[in-house]
Design a protein around this motif. Structure first.
Motif, short mmCIF file in Angstrom:
data_model
loop_
_atom_site.label_atom_id
_atom_site.label_comp_id
_atom_site.label_asym_id
_atom_site.label_seq_id
_atom_site.Cartn_x
_atom_site.Cartn_y
_atom_site.Cartn_z
N GLU A 20 0.83 -1.21 0.00
CA GLU A 20 0.00 0.00 0.00
C GLU A 20 0.86 1.26 0.00
OE1 GLU A 20 -1.81 -1.81 3.29
OE2 GLU A 20 -3.84 -1.43 2.56
N TYR A 42 -6.34 13.19 2.44
CA TYR A 42 -7.38 12.33 1.89
C TYR A 42 -6.78 11.22 1.01
CZ TYR A 42 -11.08 15.37 3.55
OH TYR A 42 -11.93 16.07 4.34
N GLY A 43 -5.79 11.59 0.23
CA GLY A 43 -5.18 10.61 -0.67
C GLY A 43 -4.52 9.49 0.10
N ARG A 45 -5.05 8.64 3.13
CA ARG A 45 -6.03 7.86 3.89
C ARG A 45 -6.72 6.84 3.00
NH1 ARG A 45 -10.85 10.83 6.92
NH2 ARG A 45 -11.89 10.38 4.97
N ALA A 46 -7.09 7.26 1.79
CA ALA A 46 -7.81 6.35 0.90
C ALA A 46 -6.95 5.15 0.53
CB ALA A 46 -8.25 7.10 -0.35
N ILE A 47 -5.63 5.39 0.40
CA ILE A 47 -4.78 4.30 -0.05
C ILE A 47 -4.31 3.44 1.13
CG2 ILE A 47 -2.53 3.78 -1.07
CD1 ILE A 47 -2.97 6.17 -2.92
N VAL A 49 -5.51 3.34 4.50
CA VAL A 49 -6.42 2.90 5.55
C VAL A 49 -7.66 2.31 4.91
CG1 VAL A 49 -7.61 3.58 7.65
CG2 VAL A 49 -5.58 4.81 6.94
N LYS A 50 -8.00 1.09 5.30
CA LYS A 50 -9.07 0.40 4.60
C LYS A 50 -10.31 0.17 5.47
CE LYS A 50 -6.64 0.55 1.13
NZ LYS A 50 -5.76 -0.44 0.61
N ARG A 51 -10.28 0.68 6.68
CA ARG A 51 -11.45 0.49 7.53
C ARG A 51 -11.74 1.80 8.21
NH1 ARG A 51 -8.50 -4.27 8.52
NH2 ARG A 51 -9.69 -6.08 7.86
N GLU A 52 -13.02 2.16 8.27
CA GLU A 52 -13.33 3.41 8.95
C GLU A 52 -12.97 3.32 10.42
OE1 GLU A 52 -15.40 1.42 7.48
OE2 GLU A 52 -17.32 1.20 8.49
N PHE A 55 -9.73 5.03 10.85
CA PHE A 55 -9.60 6.45 10.49
C PHE A 55 -9.13 7.29 11.66
CE2 PHE A 55 -12.58 7.01 6.57
CZ PHE A 55 -11.72 6.20 5.85
N PHE A 168 -13.91 10.36 13.43
CA PHE A 168 -14.13 8.93 13.27
C PHE A 168 -13.86 8.16 14.55
CE2 PHE A 168 -13.71 10.37 8.96
CZ PHE A 168 -14.77 9.71 8.36
N TYR A 171 -15.75 5.10 15.54
CA TYR A 171 -15.66 3.87 14.75
C TYR A 171 -14.52 2.96 15.18
CZ TYR A 171 -18.76 6.36 11.57
OH TYR A 171 -19.81 7.04 11.02
N ASP A 178 -16.94 -4.79 18.13
CA ASP A 178 -18.05 -4.74 17.20
C ASP A 178 -18.98 -5.93 17.43
OD1 ASP A 178 -17.52 -6.83 15.36
OD2 ASP A 178 -15.98 -5.58 14.44
N ARG A 180 -20.16 -8.19 15.65
CA ARG A 180 -19.76 -9.48 15.12
C ARG A 180 -18.82 -10.21 16.07
NH1 ARG A 180 -17.90 -11.97 9.89
NH2 ARG A 180 -16.00 -12.98 10.46
N GLN B 42 -11.20 12.77 -5.54
CA GLN B 42 -9.79 12.39 -5.57
C GLN B 42 -9.64 10.87 -5.47
OE1 GLN B 42 -7.37 14.27 -2.59
NE2 GLN B 42 -5.57 13.14 -3.18
N MET B 46 -7.90 8.54 -8.25
CA MET B 46 -6.75 7.69 -7.90
C MET B 46 -7.03 6.25 -8.31
SD MET B 46 -5.04 8.94 -4.35
CE MET B 46 -6.38 8.45 -3.34
N LYS B 57 -17.71 2.60 1.27
CA LYS B 57 -18.58 2.26 2.40
C LYS B 57 -19.28 3.53 2.85
CE LYS B 57 -15.87 -1.22 4.82
NZ LYS B 57 -15.52 -1.56 6.19
N CYS B 197 -7.40 -2.44 -2.62
CA CYS B 197 -8.40 -1.42 -2.94
C CYS B 197 -7.95 -0.03 -2.53
CB CYS B 197 -9.70 -1.71 -2.20
SG CYS B 197 -10.47 -3.24 -2.65
N ILE B 198 -8.60 0.96 -3.16
CA ILE B 198 -8.60 2.31 -2.63
C ILE B 198 -9.88 2.39 -1.83
CG2 ILE B 198 -8.69 4.76 -3.22
CD1 ILE B 198 -6.18 3.62 -4.29
N PHE B 199 -9.82 2.99 -0.67
CA PHE B 199 -10.99 2.96 0.20
C PHE B 199 -11.54 4.37 0.41
CE2 PHE B 199 -12.45 3.08 4.77
CZ PHE B 199 -13.67 2.49 4.53
N TYR B 201 -14.78 6.25 2.59
CA TYR B 201 -15.96 6.16 3.45
C TYR B 201 -16.78 7.42 3.21
CZ TYR B 201 -18.81 5.43 7.58
OH TYR B 201 -19.86 5.21 8.43
#
Lengths: 393, 302
Positions: A20, A42-43, A45-47, A49-52, A55, A168, A171, A178, A180, B42, B46, B57, B197-199, B201
């Motif tokens: 990543e 933001y960029g 984070r998107a790449i 971090v995959k779970r809220e 965050f 966040f 979360y 959680d 589950r 963005q 990306m 999500k 993936c790109i994530f 929320y």
């Protein structure tokens, strides 16, 4: 400072992998992330971090790393560092270049340090070379973490501010279990036994019998497997439990959905159990349920789980009329009710949402003599289930 | 080199804080019926350039599925939607081998049953690979499927090819489709899958963004009605203990009903007409009704 983000994210248990990280570098290289902190925030984070749920940790790390930039020492270091690397200067605009050409670097440094001393508060406003909101990377508004260019911060909210809002936080999953996970933990409580009408075809047995019958078909039925456990959940909804409301409601929803119990009952109480419990959290008169009846309904298959912080004035436990509710005059002290419950439901556990290190109030001491207490964490819940399973029923 | 040149070289326009590449690739910046926040744009861009699936999500009703359609519309690409159900298998997305049809045909001799390829039907993923031109592939509600489902798709999405084992044909993507995956977090997704993936929320829109969104759907909406409805809406979201808080799509429904019924704005101040459009759960409705009538129960009385 850049690689540090990767290292610290990992240290904060955000599972960032090299894969990543390389993707982020690729994104930066290909110009997918604009050279300002907001876009980078933001960029990245998107790449990365995959779970809220992660965050908030990302926000934490981001703040740790890039909030410091706003303080004098580090700004100075950053700028000097930046000035030392002349190739970065090519990102300057014409005016800025012109301004620069008029000054040699040493002079510039001098000027900068002098200005920095003059300026003790936040560097916004104005258009001086260093520390302005709009045109410099080192003011409150617009530092780029890799220090690439002097430029506008862009519109919209600023990354550090966004991160510092920590929106966040709700979360996270290390504080909060959680649903589950709770379900998975509680599932271990199941004791499947064959019970009831024999209406399930036993294929193996049917084949076996048919063979023995020399091919003459013989069907064998058996009772389906069921979970005979009756779950009784008693939850404290007292004032001191308010901070844990969310967590407790998750435990509740997991227990009610996930267990496939024979029956599931849940009631609320206020600090301690007296002659009534309530089926509704608002604890109004109409939803009251007699504790005596609850006790009489206990079966050998029942499991009692108490949820509460067990923190109260000891008098609420030990004294007649000790109830916290002023108008409530309980003839029998709370501790007596707890003892009766424990006797009727020998398979029991007390789950406490407060961290273990705070389990030292005297009321806790009293209650822990009656119930084994477990923290409401994944580990604690697992221990509680193990304890419940080990009880004969 | 001056500033504007360097900005252009890197594909950023000077005014925009968030990435705005103009030449390197076709960029997505929302459509006239879908307002996307800057960070979402963005993330989409990306994902397109890096060729990674975009995992979306967010609360139900915040426009996760709509995003994929909006991307398809903005970039003028055909969209292939694959709605996942609890029984969906990863294989179904690639191709389905219709054995029953083949068996059926074999009884009548009107087709050459030896030619298996005519019984192979490509699924949404298969078609996105096989057909001409770039597609947007929407894998909707991936969390509905079995826990292992996302992992079963990894190799195909990574390598952009798969083999039809019955015929030996290898289906290779001519152009990498833009893959948008939505999830409602009913199940945790496997790490190996997430890594690729790109994530993004989709946070619940703040009032200003929400106003824009509503405006897009109701361009002629009266200001006062909008302001009043929004104020009520955000307040309802804060009522304690709701099972399902109303979201964007419910607000849009509600405004539509309010307009269709010609509800006077004054009425909104004292009561909540057509609450059913906002809240779908009876208990929630009662809770809010109690709050409106002024005696909202406190959560705890201790």
């Amino acid at each position: 400072m850049f690689t540090e983000l990767f290292v610290r994210l990992r240290a904060h248990q955000v599972g960032v992998t090299l894969h990543e990280w390389l993707t982020l570098i690729e994104a930066l290289e290909r110009g997918l992330i604009a050279p300002n902190l907001t876009s980078f925030y933001y960029g990245a984070r998107a790449i990365l971090v995959k779970r809220e749920a992660d965050f908030d940790r990302f926000d934490e790390v981001f703040l740790e790393l890039y909030r410091g930039i706003e303080t004098g020492e580090e700004v100075l270091e950053g700028v000097l560092d930046w000035l030392d690397d002349p190739k970065r200067l090519r990102y300057l605009s014409e005016e800025e270049m012109a301004a620069l050409e008029g000054l040699d670097l040493d002079r510039l440094r001098e000027l900068f340090e002098q200005r920095l001393k003059e300026q003790t508060d936040r560097h916004d406003g104005g258009n001086r070379w260093i520390g302005t909101g709009g045109t410099s990377p080192f003011g409150h508004g617009g530092f780029h973490p890799t220090g690439v260019r002097v430029g506008g911060m862009g519109r919209g909210r600023q990354a550090v501010q966004i991160a510092s809002k920590r929106q966040f936080q709700g979360y996270r999953n290390d504080i909060v279990l959680d649903t589950r996970q709770i379900q998975v933990a509680l599932r271990r409580l199941r004791r499947l036994v064959r019970q009831g009408r024999q209406d399930e075809l036993d294929v193996d047995e049917s084949i076996d019998r048919t063979c023995r019958n020399a091919g003459d078909l013989e069907l064998v039925f058996r009772a389906p497997r069921r979970n005979p456990i009756r779950m009784v959940l008693l939850m404290d909804a007292g004032g001191s439990m308010t901070p844990h409301a969310r967590l407790v409601s998750r435990l509740f929803s997991a227990a009610s959905k996930g267990g496939q119990w024979k029956s599931f009952q849940s009631y609320y109480f206020h600090n301690c159990v007296y002659e009534n419990v309530w089926s509704d959290i608002s604890m109004q008169e109409s939803t009251a349920f007699s504790t005596t009846q609850l006790i009489s309904e206990a079966t050998p298959q029942s499991v009692l789980v108490m949820v509460g912080d067990a923190a109260m004035h000891p008098g609420e436990l030990t004294e007649r009329f000790g109830s916290i509710d002023y108008w409530h005059r309980n003839e029998t002290p709370g501790v007596e009710w707890l003892q009766r419950l424990r006797k009727a439901y020998p398979v029991n556990a007390w789950v406490n949402p407060m961290p273990e290190r705070w389990w030292n109030a005297s009321s806790l001491y009293l209650i822990r003599r009656l119930f084994l207490m477990f923290p409401l964490t994944l580990l604690g819940l697992d221990d509680a289930v193990t304890h419940l399973r080990s009880q004969p029923s | 080199m001056d500033g504007s040149e360097s900005a252009e070289r890197f594909g950023f326009s000077e005014e925009d804080g968030i990435c705005m590449t103009t030449r390197a690739f076709e960029r997505y910046s929302g459509t006239d019926d879908y307002i996307a926040s800057d960070d979402l744009k963005q993330a989409v861009n990306m994902s397109i350039v890096l060729g990674r699936p975009l995992l979306i999500k967010g609360e139900p009703g915040t426009g996760k599925t709509m995003l994929a359609r909006s991307i398809a519309k903005a970039l003028e690409m055909p969209i292939l939607e694959w709605s996942i159900k609890s029984t969906t298998r990863a294989q179904d997305g690639l191709y389905v081998y219709d054995t029953v049809q083949r068996l059926h045909d074999s009884r009548f001799n009107d087709k050459d049953v030896a030619d298996i390829s005519q019984y192979i039907r490509l699924g949404p993923v298969g078609r996105a690979f096989d057909e001409e031109g770039q597609h947007v592939l929407l894998i909707d509600e991936i969390d509905k499927a079995d826990l292992e489902f996302p992992n079963d798709l990894l190799a195909e999405i990574d390598q952009m090819k798969f083999t039809v084992s019955e015929t030996g044909r290898i289906v290779v993507a001519k152009v990498r489709p833009i893959v948008i995956i939505t999830s409602n977090s009913e199940k945790e997704l496997p790490d190996a899958f997430l890594r690729r993936c790109i994530f993004h929320y989709i946070a619940f829109p703040e009032a200003t963004l929400m106003e824009q969104i509503v405006r897009v759907h109701f361009p002629n909406l009266e200001d006062r009605l909008l302001a009043q409805a929004m104020a009520r809406f955000y307040r309802i979201r804060e009522v304690d203990g709701l099972r399902k808080r109303p979201s964007t799509s419910e607000l849009l429904d509600w405004i539509q009903v309010l307009r269709a019924a010609g509800v006077a704005i004054e009425r909104l101040e004292s009561e909540l007409p057509f609450l059913g459009a906002l809240l779908k759960n009876e208990k929630d409705q009662q809770q809010v009704a109690r709050w409106v009538s002024g005696n909202e129960p406190s959560r705890f009385n201790g």
